[in-house]
Design an enzyme around this catalytic site. Structure first.
Site, PDB file in Angstrom:
ATOM      1  N   ASP A  74       0.930  -1.029   0.006  1.00 14.19           N
ATOM      2  CA  ASP A  74      -0.062  -0.247   0.037  1.00 14.19           C
ATOM      3  C   ASP A  74       1.003   1.441   0.006  1.00 14.19           C
ATOM      4  O   ASP A  74       1.704   1.465   0.864  1.00 14.19           O
ATOM      5  CB  ASP A  74      -0.798   0.059   1.122  1.00 14.19           C
ATOM      6  CG  ASP A  74      -1.994   1.008   1.062  1.00 14.19           C
ATOM      7  OD1 ASP A  74      -3.178   0.800   0.691  1.00 14.19           O
ATOM      8  OD2 ASP A  74      -1.764   1.998   1.388  1.00 14.19           O
ATOM      9  N   ASN A  82      -1.546  12.901  -5.365  1.00 17.79           N
ATOM     10  CA  ASN A  82      -2.614  13.126  -6.310  1.00 17.79           C
ATOM     11  C   ASN A  82      -3.174  14.695  -6.000  1.00 17.79           C
ATOM     12  O   ASN A  82      -3.531  15.557  -6.689  1.00 17.79           O
ATOM     13  CB  ASN A  82      -3.758  12.258  -5.646  1.00 17.79           C
ATOM     14  CG  ASN A  82      -3.826  11.096  -6.922  1.00 17.79           C
ATOM     15  OD1 ASN A  82      -3.169  11.280  -8.076  1.00 17.79           O
ATOM     16  ND2 ASN A  82      -4.451  10.231  -6.448  1.00 17.79           N
ATOM     17  N   HIS A  87      -4.107  14.205 -10.777  1.00 18.44           N
ATOM     18  CA  HIS A  87      -4.640  12.872 -10.964  1.00 18.44           C
ATOM     19  C   HIS A  87      -3.262  12.295 -12.180  1.00 18.44           C
ATOM     20  O   HIS A  87      -3.100  11.010 -11.781  1.00 18.44           O
ATOM     21  CB  HIS A  87      -5.961  12.779 -11.356  1.00 18.44           C
ATOM     22  CG  HIS A  87      -6.437  11.485 -11.692  1.00 18.44           C
ATOM     23  ND1 HIS A  87      -6.885  10.516 -10.870  1.00 18.44           N
ATOM     24  CD2 HIS A  87      -6.549  10.592 -12.786  1.00 18.44           C
ATOM     25  CE1 HIS A  87      -7.098   9.501 -11.059  1.00 18.44           C
ATOM     26  NE2 HIS A  87      -7.055   9.135 -12.417  1.00 18.44           N
ATOM     27  N   ASP A 117      -4.218   2.479  -4.549  1.00 16.33           N
ATOM     28  CA  ASP A 117      -2.597   2.597  -4.554  1.00 16.33           C
ATOM     29  C   ASP A 117      -2.129   1.288  -4.027  1.00 16.33           C
ATOM     30  O   ASP A 117      -1.118   1.129  -3.254  1.00 16.33           O
ATOM     31  CB  ASP A 117      -2.211   3.553  -3.647  1.00 16.33           C
ATOM     32  CG  ASP A 117      -2.865   3.657  -2.316  1.00 16.33           C
ATOM     33  OD1 ASP A 117      -3.565   2.874  -1.989  1.00 16.33           O
ATOM     34  OD2 ASP A 117      -2.415   4.215  -1.401  1.00 16.33           O
TER      35      ASP A 117
END
Length: 218
Positions: A74, A82, A87, A117
């Site tokens: 993760d 972001n 993005h 993610d």
């Protein structure tokens, strides 16, 4: 040229033309089916195998019966990337991370993007091989800054959790256990955590780092 020969050639030409007329749509259909199969099993952003493909690989590994392990990663602070750079920059980072995980050596068999993610790595072998692969995955993600859209350079890091296969496990069991290990790694800030079945489920994940709360140092 005789009339008979002309008739034969004309007929042969008609047959070939007919075959060509049929073959072109069939070829297009074949390409369309191949594309559909690829899109069903791969992530649009990174090109990596997706959750569906990972589940298929896990089922095959379970049926095969040989030891293997599952690693989940993760990305840390991905939302900040972001929010700060946009993005597209976030997608660039996901793509870079995916490429790095795909480059991991054997016994890594598959690298996949699950969602957001979160990535997964499927490893052949026992606990030692899976542990080394988990550390390698964490290291390769942070190996050097990723160059994003607009030339922005960002150093990625990931919280990593892993588990090894056990008799009777299902793909859902493996994903759940590895996810618990990831959560433990992220909340304790210890980088890499392994899932170890115990009589106390809450204590099952174990950190693997040099911090005081971590055990089983590399």
């Amino acid at each position: 040229m005789s009339t008979a020969l002309e008739s034969v050639l004309t007929a042969a030409g008609g047959v070939l033309a007919g075959i060509a007329v049929v073959a072109v749509p069939l070829l297009r259909l074949r390409h369309a089916l191949q594309l559909a199969r690829y899109q069903a099993s791969h992530d649009d952003t990174t090109g990596l195998p997706n959750r569906r493909a990972l589940l298929t690989a896990l089922r095959r590994s379970i049926v095969d019966g040989r030891p293997f392990g599952l690693i989940l990663l993760d990305l840390d602070q991905f939302k900040a990337v972001n929010d700060t750079y946009g993005h597209e920059a976030g997608n660039d980072l996901l793509t870079v991370v995916g490429q790095r995980l795909t480059g991991l050596p054997t016994p890594v068999r598959l690298a996949a993007r699950l969602s957001g993610d979160e990535f997964a790595v499927l490893v052949d072998g026992g606990p030692d091989e899976v542990r080394v692969a988990a550390w390698d995955a964490a290291a390769v993600v942070a190996s050097e800054p990723a160059v994003l859209d607009g030339g922005v350079r960002v150093t990625a890091r990931a919280s990593v959790g892993y588990t090894t296969s056990r008799l009777g496990d299902t793909p859902r069991d493996l994903l759940r256990d590895a996810d618990q290990a990831v959560y433990h790694a992220k909340t304790h800030g210890c980088g890499v955590s392994r899932y170890q079945p115990t009589s106390t489920p809450a204590a099952a994940p174990r950190c693997q780092d040099t911090g005081q709360r971590c055990r089983d140092h590399r």
